[in-house]
Design an enzyme around this catalytic site. Structure first.
Site, PDB file in Angstrom:
ATOM      1  CE1 TYR A  88     -29.729 -40.863  64.746  1.00 43.03           C
ATOM      2  CE2 TYR A  88     -27.861 -40.251  63.359  1.00 43.03           C
ATOM      3  CZ  TYR A  88     -29.195 -40.092  63.730  1.00 43.03           C
ATOM      4  OH  TYR A  88     -29.978 -39.174  63.080  1.00 43.03           O
ATOM      5  CB  CYS A  89     -30.461 -47.146  65.713  1.00 41.49           C
ATOM      6  SG  CYS A  89     -29.785 -48.221  67.000  1.00 41.49           S
ATOM      7  CD1 TRP A  90     -34.742 -46.082  71.494  1.00 42.96           C
ATOM      8  CD2 TRP A  90     -34.929 -43.988  70.762  1.00 42.96           C
ATOM      9  NE1 TRP A  90     -35.356 -45.358  72.486  1.00 42.96           N
ATOM     10  CE2 TRP A  90     -35.486 -44.053  72.067  1.00 42.96           C
ATOM     11  CE3 TRP A  90     -34.926 -42.753  70.106  1.00 42.96           C
ATOM     12  CZ2 TRP A  90     -36.043 -42.950  72.713  1.00 42.96           C
ATOM     13  CZ3 TRP A  90     -35.477 -41.652  70.754  1.00 42.96           C
ATOM     14  CH2 TRP A  90     -36.025 -41.752  72.029  1.00 42.96           C
ATOM     15  CE1 TYR A 106     -32.624 -37.310  68.060  1.00 43.74           C
ATOM     16  CE2 TYR A 106     -33.975 -38.529  69.623  1.00 43.74           C
ATOM     17  CZ  TYR A 106     -33.704 -37.367  68.940  1.00 43.74           C
ATOM     18  OH  TYR A 106     -34.492 -36.249  69.131  1.00 43.74           O
TER      19      TYR A 106
END
Length: 353
Positions: A96-98, A125
């Site tokens: 995952y990222c932002w 996230y």
């Protein structure tokens, strides 16, 4: 390519089923908060994000994307060389990222091309955090709290730790918050987590609790230092049965001197913290306390703090906030030592098992 996009709700439910949870955000973002158990494989490092962002704004998005692509490719190669070479074909990472966009997408694409079963969180996230906060009432609903009450210095934290030592189930919110929950509760050298990090730690702790067993928790206000308890947790605690600790006044003073040794060892720090009480107690009173501290009369100041600041409003505020406080069982402790705490904890634990 073995790449699967899953919702944040699915990721929340299946989190323990992945071999590795990979956070593709920068080190700074990771430090603020991350998914439980996540490791950090930045697609762009902190300084690189600044460089690319500046280029995007001041020169052109196209030039920024070219530079970003080169940096991301270099970083992903380093992660693979460092972390992936020993992974078996059946390794299943969650990435995952932002917001589940380019940074996690680039890393997931390469890992998927290798042949790994890669899962990526849609919405990243941000979506996971929203789902996690919404999940708190579900986790809290079946839990049976026993709230440990008592005035400042009565040994609530010590008893909570002793309960854990005899095998009872505890939720130590002050430990999660890295703060002792009073105006003077700042712990030197221990920065508090961010609010987002604290929320995640609370969710993680609640998830680990067994609804079939009581959960002992210390009575807290809405804020523990700079972090705020989730509303659903506050409501659950305030509606729960209470245990009231009764410890002699002199023992309370001695306990505080033991548990806050830095106030004795560092008078300047103690005086700095006392300044935060000026608005409540008046500058003249606080200055008097500071003069006593500087003269080595720390014990006298602690006594006065209990008598003039902490104790007067304790009963009223606790009764107002905790619905079952009037029906609380009293736990009488003759003294503050570890043996007395362990004996009390064993008696309490036996009553609830």
């Amino acid at each position: 390519m073995s790449l699967h996009r899953i919702t944040a709700a699915d990721a929340l439910a299946r989190l323990a089923g992945f071999d590795t949870v990979i956070d593709a955000r920068s080190e700074g973002e990771f430090a603020l908060d991350r998914l439980p158990g996540a490791v950090n494989w930045p697609s762009l490092h902190d300084a690189e994000r600044v460089t690319v962002g500046t280029l995007y704004k001041q020169t052109s998005p196209f030039e920024a994307r070219k530079l970003g692509a080169a940096l991301v490719a270099r970083n992903i190669a380093a992660h693979i060389e460092r972390e992936v070479m020993d992974k078996p074909k059946g390794w299943r990472p969650l990435v995952y990222c932002w917001r589940g966009g380019q940074r996690s997408g680039a890393l997931s694409l390469v890992l998927g091309q290798i042949g790994f079963q890669v899962h990526i969180i849609e919405g990243g996230y941000k979506a996971f955090r929203a789902e996690m906060l919404a999940d708190l009432p579900r986790l809290l609903a079946p839990l049976r709290f026993q709230v440990i009450c008592g005035p400042t210095g009565s040994g609530k934290t010590r008893l909570l730790q002793a309960l854990a030592g005899v095998g009872a189930q505890v939720l130590d919110l002050e430990a999660l918050a890295s703060h002792r929950a009073s105006v003077l509760g700042l712990i030197p050298g221990q920065p508090q987590p961010t609010q987002k990090r604290f929320d995640t730690l609370v969710w993680q702790a609640l998830q680990a609790l067994d609804p079939a067993r009581p959960v002992f928790v210390e009575a807290e206000s809405k804020k523990v230092g700079n972090v705020t308890l989730p509303e659903s947790l506050i409501a659950a605690m305030r509606a729960s049965p209470c245990l009231r600790i009764d410890l002699p006044f002199d023992e309370r003073v001695a306990l505080l001197l033991e548990d806050y040794p830095f106030f004795v060892q560092d008078p300047a720090f103690f005086c700095q913290r006392l300044d935060t009480l000026a608005e409540l107690r008046g500058r003249a009173v606080v200055n008097g306390w500071k003069e006593q501290v500087q003269a080595g009369q720390t014990e006298a100041v602690v006594r006065d703090l209990l008598e003039r600041h902490y104790d007067p409003g304790y009963e009223r505020s606790t009764r107002r906030n905790f619905q079952q406080f009037d029906d609380a069982r009293t736990v009488s402790l003759p003294e503050r030592g570890a043996k007395a705490m362990a004996q009390a904890a064993a008696r309490i634990h036996a009553q609830f098992t």
